[in-house]
Design a protein around this motif. Structure first.
Motif, PDB file in Angstrom:
ATOM      1  N   TRP A 166     -47.889 -99.793  -2.898  1.00 37.45           N
ATOM      2  CA  TRP A 166     -47.549-100.182  -1.553  1.00 37.45           C
ATOM      3  C   TRP A 166     -48.561-101.157  -0.943  1.00 37.45           C
ATOM      4  N   CYS A 167     -49.610-101.448  -1.662  1.00 37.59           N
ATOM      5  CA  CYS A 167     -50.622-102.334  -1.097  1.00 37.59           C
ATOM      6  C   CYS A 167     -50.206-103.795  -1.172  1.00 37.59           C
ATOM      7  N   CYS A 168     -49.343-104.147  -2.083  1.00 37.32           N
ATOM      8  CA  CYS A 168     -48.930-105.543  -2.238  1.00 37.32           C
ATOM      9  C   CYS A 168     -47.559-105.762  -1.589  1.00 37.32           C
ATOM     10  N   PRO A 169     -47.370-106.930  -0.955  1.00 39.91           N
ATOM     11  CA  PRO A 169     -46.069-107.219  -0.328  1.00 39.91           C
ATOM     12  C   PRO A 169     -44.920-107.220  -1.333  1.00 39.91           C
ATOM     13  N   THR A 170     -45.148-107.653  -2.572  1.00 38.16           N
ATOM     14  CA  THR A 170     -44.060-107.665  -3.561  1.00 38.16           C
ATOM     15  C   THR A 170     -43.610-106.256  -3.891  1.00 38.16           C
ATOM     16  N   ASP A 171     -44.560-105.298  -3.941  1.00 42.14           N
ATOM     17  CA  ASP A 171     -44.185-103.903  -4.198  1.00 42.14           C
ATOM     18  C   ASP A 171     -43.287-103.372  -3.088  1.00 42.14           C
ATOM     19  N   ARG A 172     -43.587-103.757  -1.851  1.00 44.89           N
ATOM     20  CA  ARG A 172     -42.776-103.293  -0.721  1.00 44.89           C
ATOM     21  C   ARG A 172     -41.358-103.845  -0.806  1.00 44.89           C
ATOM     22  N   ARG A 173     -41.213-105.118  -1.194  1.00 41.49           N
ATOM     23  CA  ARG A 173     -39.881-105.707  -1.320  1.00 41.49           C
ATOM     24  C   ARG A 173     -39.072-105.015  -2.408  1.00 41.49           C
ATOM     25  N   VAL A 174     -39.712-104.731  -3.532  1.00 41.81           N
ATOM     26  CA  VAL A 174     -39.017-104.057  -4.634  1.00 41.81           C
ATOM     27  C   VAL A 174     -38.585-102.667  -4.188  1.00 41.81           C
ATOM     28  N   GLN A 175     -39.473-101.931  -3.519  1.00 44.06           N
ATOM     29  CA  GLN A 175     -39.155-100.582  -3.059  1.00 44.06           C
ATOM     30  C   GLN A 175     -38.013-100.603  -2.038  1.00 44.06           C
ATOM     31  N   SER A 176     -38.046-101.532  -1.078  1.00 41.29           N
ATOM     32  CA  SER A 176     -37.008-101.566  -0.054  1.00 41.29           C
ATOM     33  C   SER A 176     -35.665-101.984  -0.633  1.00 41.29           C
ATOM     34  N   SER A 177     -35.651-102.802  -1.687  1.00 42.63           N
ATOM     35  CA  SER A 177     -34.383-103.187  -2.299  1.00 42.63           C
ATOM     36  C   SER A 177     -33.746-102.023  -3.035  1.00 42.63           C
ATOM     37  N   ARG A 178     -34.536-101.089  -3.506  1.00 37.69           N
ATOM     38  CA  ARG A 178     -34.001 -99.897  -4.183  1.00 37.69           C
ATOM     39  C   ARG A 178     -33.312 -98.966  -3.187  1.00 37.69           C
ATOM     40  N   LEU A 179     -33.797 -98.949  -1.958  1.00 37.75           N
ATOM     41  CA  LEU A 179     -33.236 -98.059  -0.945  1.00 37.75           C
ATOM     42  C   LEU A 179     -31.879 -98.534  -0.450  1.00 37.75           C
ATOM     43  N   GLY A 180     -31.588 -99.795  -0.627  1.00 37.69           N
ATOM     44  CA  GLY A 180     -30.319-100.348  -0.174  1.00 37.69           C
ATOM     45  C   GLY A 180     -30.400-100.758   1.275  1.00 37.69           C
ATOM     46  N   PRO A 181     -29.288-101.259   1.784  1.00 38.01           N
ATOM     47  CA  PRO A 181     -29.280-101.715   3.180  1.00 38.01           C
ATOM     48  C   PRO A 181     -29.375-100.525   4.131  1.00 38.01           C
ATOM     49  N   SER A 182     -29.974-100.765   5.277  1.00 40.79           N
ATOM     50  CA  SER A 182     -30.072 -99.697   6.262  1.00 40.79           C
ATOM     51  C   SER A 182     -28.700 -99.504   6.910  1.00 40.79           C
ATOM     52  N   PRO A 183     -28.389 -98.280   7.320  1.00 45.92           N
ATOM     53  CA  PRO A 183     -27.073 -98.030   7.931  1.00 45.92           C
ATOM     54  C   PRO A 183     -26.943 -98.796   9.239  1.00 45.92           C
ATOM     55  N   PRO A 184     -25.715 -99.187   9.594  1.00 44.49           N
ATOM     56  CA  PRO A 184     -25.522 -99.933  10.846  1.00 44.49           C
ATOM     57  C   PRO A 184     -25.815 -99.035  12.055  1.00 44.49           C
ATOM     58  N   ARG A 185     -26.226 -99.660  13.135  1.00 45.67           N
ATOM     59  CA  ARG A 185     -26.487 -98.932  14.372  1.00 45.67           C
ATOM     60  C   ARG A 185     -25.149 -98.517  14.978  1.00 45.67           C
ATOM     61  N   LEU A 186     -25.061 -97.273  15.397  1.00 46.55           N
ATOM     62  CA  LEU A 186     -23.837 -96.796  16.042  1.00 46.55           C
ATOM     63  C   LEU A 186     -23.791 -97.298  17.480  1.00 46.55           C
ATOM     64  N   LEU A 187     -22.581 -97.534  17.966  1.00 40.20           N
ATOM     65  CA  LEU A 187     -22.389 -98.012  19.332  1.00 40.20           C
ATOM     66  C   LEU A 187     -22.539 -96.863  20.320  1.00 40.20           C
ATOM     67  N   THR A 188     -23.014 -97.176  21.493  1.00 38.41           N
ATOM     68  CA  THR A 188     -23.000 -96.186  22.570  1.00 38.41           C
ATOM     69  C   THR A 188     -21.560 -96.079  23.072  1.00 38.41           C
ATOM     70  N   GLU A 189     -21.285 -95.067  23.876  1.00 42.23           N
ATOM     71  CA  GLU A 189     -19.925 -94.935  24.417  1.00 42.23           C
ATOM     72  C   GLU A 189     -19.535 -96.151  25.243  1.00 42.23           C
ATOM     73  N   GLU A 190     -20.474 -96.651  26.045  1.00 44.66           N
ATOM     74  CA  GLU A 190     -20.196 -97.817  26.884  1.00 44.66           C
ATOM     75  C   GLU A 190     -19.929 -99.051  26.026  1.00 44.66           C
TER      76      GLU A 190
END
Length: 112
Positions: free
Chosen positions: A1-25
């Motif tokens: 986790w100390c190198c930026p490339t390691d962080r990119r590889v790790q985050s790509s394994r997790l997949g995209p983050s879920p979309p934000r849900l809408l408020t009622e309004e």
């Protein structure tokens, strides 16, 4: 986790983050905006040369109401709005809450 490339590889394994849900309004507002947009698209199509007016009129129950809608009138009548408000408006939410509270109280009484 100390190198930026390691962080990119790790985050790509997790997949995209879920979309934000809408408020009622936001949900209500998006529904209104999209409904108006879709109704205008429908009116526009009904005015186009590709639209077979005679075929449509022969299949609908209220040709006069349809013609008024295409001309710009509302897609719902005041009576339909009133019925919808009674069934789905704030008053109905209050009534639903009361009914659920009564059901829960009855279940508690039967369980004791």
């Amino acid at each position: 986790w100390c190198c930026p490339t390691d962080r990119r590889v790790q985050s790509s394994r997790l997949g995209p983050s879920p979309p934000r849900l809408l408020t009622e309004e936001e949900y209500r507002l998006q529904g209104e905006v999209e409904t108006v947009k879709a109704l205008e698209e429908l009116r526009s199509f009904c005015r186009s040369p590709d639209f077979s007016a005679w075929t449509a009129v022969s299949r609908i129950q209220s040709p006069k109401r349809f013609a008024e809608f295409v001309g710009g009138a509302s897609h719902v009548t005041p009576n339909e709005v009133s019925v919808h408000e009674r069934e789905f408006g704030l008053d109905s939410l209050f009534i639903d809450e009361q009914l659920f509270e009564e059901d829960e109280e009855e279940e508690e009484e039967m369980g004791n």
